[in-house]
Design a protein around this motif. Structure first.
Motif, PDB file in Angstrom:
ATOM      1  N   VAL A 196       0.806  -1.259  -0.169  1.00 37.41           N
ATOM      2  CA  VAL A 196      -0.007   0.001  -0.006  1.00 37.41           C
ATOM      3  C   VAL A 196       0.902   1.316   0.071  1.00 37.41           C
ATOM      4  CG1 VAL A 196      -1.554   1.357   1.365  1.00 37.41           C
ATOM      5  CG2 VAL A 196      -1.976  -1.229   1.088  1.00 37.41           C
ATOM      6  N   GLN A 197       1.831   1.082   0.716  1.00 35.51           N
ATOM      7  CA  GLN A 197       2.765   2.275   0.949  1.00 35.51           C
ATOM      8  C   GLN A 197       3.523   2.731  -0.349  1.00 35.51           C
ATOM      9  OE1 GLN A 197       5.364   1.305   4.192  1.00 35.51           O
ATOM     10  NE2 GLN A 197       4.083   2.668   5.589  1.00 35.51           N
ATOM     11  N   GLN A 198       3.857   1.471  -1.328  1.00 34.37           N
ATOM     12  CA  GLN A 198       4.408   1.572  -2.622  1.00 34.37           C
ATOM     13  C   GLN A 198       3.504   2.375  -3.465  1.00 34.37           C
ATOM     14  OE1 GLN A 198       6.058  -1.833  -4.358  1.00 34.37           O
ATOM     15  NE2 GLN A 198       6.676  -0.671  -6.071  1.00 34.37           N
ATOM     16  N   ALA A 199       2.372   1.903  -3.536  1.00 38.25           N
ATOM     17  CA  ALA A 199       1.066   2.498  -4.404  1.00 38.25           C
ATOM     18  C   ALA A 199       0.945   3.837  -4.016  1.00 38.25           C
ATOM     19  CB  ALA A 199      -0.119   1.745  -4.169  1.00 38.25           C
ATOM     20  N   ILE A 200       0.978   4.266  -2.695  1.00 38.64           N
ATOM     21  CA  ILE A 200       0.984   5.834  -2.411  1.00 38.64           C
ATOM     22  C   ILE A 200       1.936   6.526  -2.817  1.00 38.64           C
ATOM     23  CG2 ILE A 200       1.104   7.152  -0.412  1.00 38.64           C
ATOM     24  CD1 ILE A 200      -0.581   5.030   1.334  1.00 38.64           C
ATOM     25  N   ALA A 201       3.196   6.027  -2.641  1.00 40.82           N
ATOM     26  CA  ALA A 201       4.294   6.704  -3.325  1.00 40.82           C
ATOM     27  C   ALA A 201       4.247   7.045  -4.922  1.00 40.82           C
ATOM     28  CB  ALA A 201       5.568   5.996  -3.060  1.00 40.82           C
ATOM     29  N   GLU A 202       3.828   5.856  -5.562  1.00 33.06           N
ATOM     30  CA  GLU A 202       3.731   5.986  -7.026  1.00 33.06           C
ATOM     31  C   GLU A 202       2.805   6.881  -7.533  1.00 33.06           C
ATOM     32  OE1 GLU A 202       3.441   1.703  -8.027  1.00 33.06           O
ATOM     33  OE2 GLU A 202       5.481   1.497  -7.771  1.00 33.06           O
ATOM     34  N   LEU A 203       1.369   6.741  -6.746  1.00 30.84           N
ATOM     35  CA  LEU A 203       0.454   7.542  -7.281  1.00 30.84           C
ATOM     36  C   LEU A 203       0.536   9.050  -6.807  1.00 30.84           C
ATOM     37  CD1 LEU A 203      -2.531   5.278  -6.728  1.00 30.84           C
ATOM     38  CD2 LEU A 203      -1.620   5.727  -8.896  1.00 30.84           C
ATOM     39  N   GLY A 204       1.363   9.199  -5.894  1.00 29.76           N
ATOM     40  CA  GLY A 204       1.349  10.748  -5.308  1.00 29.76           C
ATOM     41  C   GLY A 204       0.171  11.033  -4.588  1.00 29.76           C
ATOM     42  N   PHE A 205      -0.331  10.043  -3.854  1.00 30.90           N
ATOM     43  CA  PHE A 205      -1.670  10.413  -3.004  1.00 30.90           C
ATOM     44  C   PHE A 205      -1.261  10.988  -1.760  1.00 30.90           C
ATOM     45  CE2 PHE A 205      -3.959   9.053   0.915  1.00 30.90           C
ATOM     46  CZ  PHE A 205      -5.186   9.449   0.350  1.00 30.90           C
ATOM     47  N   VAL A 206      -2.067  11.989  -1.459  1.00 27.13           N
ATOM     48  CA  VAL A 206      -2.022  12.909  -0.242  1.00 27.13           C
ATOM     49  C   VAL A 206      -3.287  12.924   0.373  1.00 27.13           C
ATOM     50  CG1 VAL A 206      -1.527  15.511   0.696  1.00 27.13           C
ATOM     51  CG2 VAL A 206      -0.412  14.581  -1.544  1.00 27.13           C
ATOM     52  N   ARG A 207      -3.080  12.712   1.742  1.00 25.37           N
ATOM     53  CA  ARG A 207      -4.336  12.238   2.521  1.00 25.37           C
ATOM     54  C   ARG A 207      -4.950  13.745   2.503  1.00 25.37           C
ATOM     55  NH1 ARG A 207      -4.571   9.844   8.155  1.00 25.37           N
ATOM     56  NH2 ARG A 207      -2.204   9.354   7.922  1.00 25.37           N
ATOM     57  N   ASN A 208      -6.269  14.023   2.699  1.00 28.00           N
ATOM     58  CA  ASN A 208      -7.293  14.900   2.939  1.00 28.00           C
ATOM     59  C   ASN A 208      -7.365  15.104   4.270  1.00 28.00           C
ATOM     60  OD1 ASN A 208      -9.113  16.856   2.872  1.00 28.00           O
ATOM     61  ND2 ASN A 208      -9.844  16.227   1.033  1.00 28.00           N
ATOM     62  N   ALA A 209      -6.770  16.224   4.753  1.00 26.21           N
ATOM     63  CA  ALA A 209      -6.836  16.372   6.323  1.00 26.21           C
ATOM     64  C   ALA A 209      -7.963  17.148   6.650  1.00 26.21           C
ATOM     65  CB  ALA A 209      -5.648  17.154   6.725  1.00 26.21           C
TER      66      ALA A 209
END
Length: 344
Positions: free
Chosen positions: A45-58
């Motif tokens: 999951v962390q790799q997918a987050i890094a590849e997609l450039g996902f940023v959590r919506n605070a």
């Protein structure tokens, strides 16, 4: 017709889940409770987050949870070093508790202050520190009614049930007057801004008490505001008479900006010597006013400590039911310089 290209849509948690081949709830657990997820799944999951450039919506997270990990501070003037130091102390103490500090300046405007109170309320901050210059009861009660605790800083209102952190502004004026009297002056002049400014009013009371104890006269000169321009106007109007008293008069400006303006006017008068002819001192340790041709004495506030104490009280109130509202009062100190002591 050409224009600025639209930014690409931000990847969502669902996009991350699809890329990692997991359920949406697993992504949520990786973000919020990683200890619940097997290491191999968490790394995927962390790799997918890094590849997609996902940023959590605070913002979305705070709406779901009811609050953020932030507290807020609203001050009247970030150009005044008291509030700079207060902000630094508050930020350092907030960090100790795992909190972020949001800071805003109301520019001494009640309407702007109310706007920020509502903004930080809507942002679901855990609580607020407020350093008002005016009666702010309505705005404070409004955000407190939404479960947002407020700590007052540098302002006291017995009709508001909340914690307060103060510099002893009565002691500030008292120390300023006592210092001038110790240099040998026999008449005191207090240059005051509007009475609605609680710190100015308290400093006048302290100076009046010191003058009464010493049996000397204290006269009052009022200004519309507390800027250097107001000080220059006062100095231009009264400076010649003060200097003619040949060392009998000491001036207490209710702010350092006023002191700066008064000094500028006096130093522009031919033949006037400071402090031989007239002594001048400020009252609030505002370093933004210290670009003066002559270093002037003032009273330094414990700004950093005020910020620390305010956050401690706020965190205590956020934490639990045993909290009792109380007031913490911190003492200022005299800074003696050439405008009252001369060249040493």
């Amino acid at each position: 017709m050409s224009g600025t290209p639209k930014p690409p849509p931000q990847p969502s948690m669902q996009d991350v889940a699809t890329a990692a081949g997991v359920a949406l709830g697993t992504v949520s657990n990786v973000l919020n409770h990683p200890q619940r997820v097997a290491e191999a799944t968490r790394l995927r999951v962390q790799q997918a987050i890094a590849e997609l450039g996902f940023v959590r919506n605070a913002n979305a997270r705070s709406l779901a949870g009811g609050s953020t990990d932030s507290i807020a501070l609203i001050v009247p003037d970030l150009g005044n070093s008291l509030f700079v130091d207060l902000s630094k102390g508050a930020q350092a103490e907030a960090r100790e508790h795992g909190l972020s500090l949001l800071i805003a300046s109301s520019a001494d405007s009640l309407a702007e202050q109310d706007r920020y109170l509502d903004l930080f309320d809507e942002a679901r901050t855990q609580g607020m520190l407020l350093a008002p210059m005016h009666d702010s009861r309505a705005g404070i009660e409004r955000v407190r009614s939404h479960g947002r605790p407020v700590v007052l800083v540098n302002y006291s209102d017995p009709l508001i049930e909340c914690c307060t952190v103060l510099m002893d502004n009565v002691l500030d004026g008292y120390l300023a007057a006592r210092h001038l009297l110790s240099t040998g002056v026999r008449e005191l002049v207090f240059v005051a801004g509007p009475e609605r400014l609680q710190p100015v009013r308290d400093r006048r009371l302290g100076a009046t008490r010191a003058a009464s104890e010493a049996g000397v006269e204290l006269s009052l000169v009022r200004t519309d505001a507390v800027t250097a321009a107001d000080g220059r106007a006062v100095g231009s109007e009264h400076g010649a008479a003060w200097a003619a008293a040949a060392g009998r008069v000491g001036i207490i400006a209710s702010t350092d900006l006023l002191a700066l303006g008064i000094l500028q006017s006096l130093l522009a008068m031919p033949g006037v010597s400071i402090p031989t002819d007239v002594a001048v001192m400020g009252s609030d340790g505002n370093r933004s006013a210290w670009e003066s041709p002559l270093p002037f004495s003032t009273v330094e506030p414990p700004g950093y400590r005020m910020g620390v104490e305010a956050v401690r009280l706020l965190v205590e109130e956020i934490a639990g039911a045993s909290h009792e509202h109380r007031t913490t009062v911190l003492s200022p100190t005299i800074l003696e310089r050439e405008s009252t002591l001369g060249h040493r």
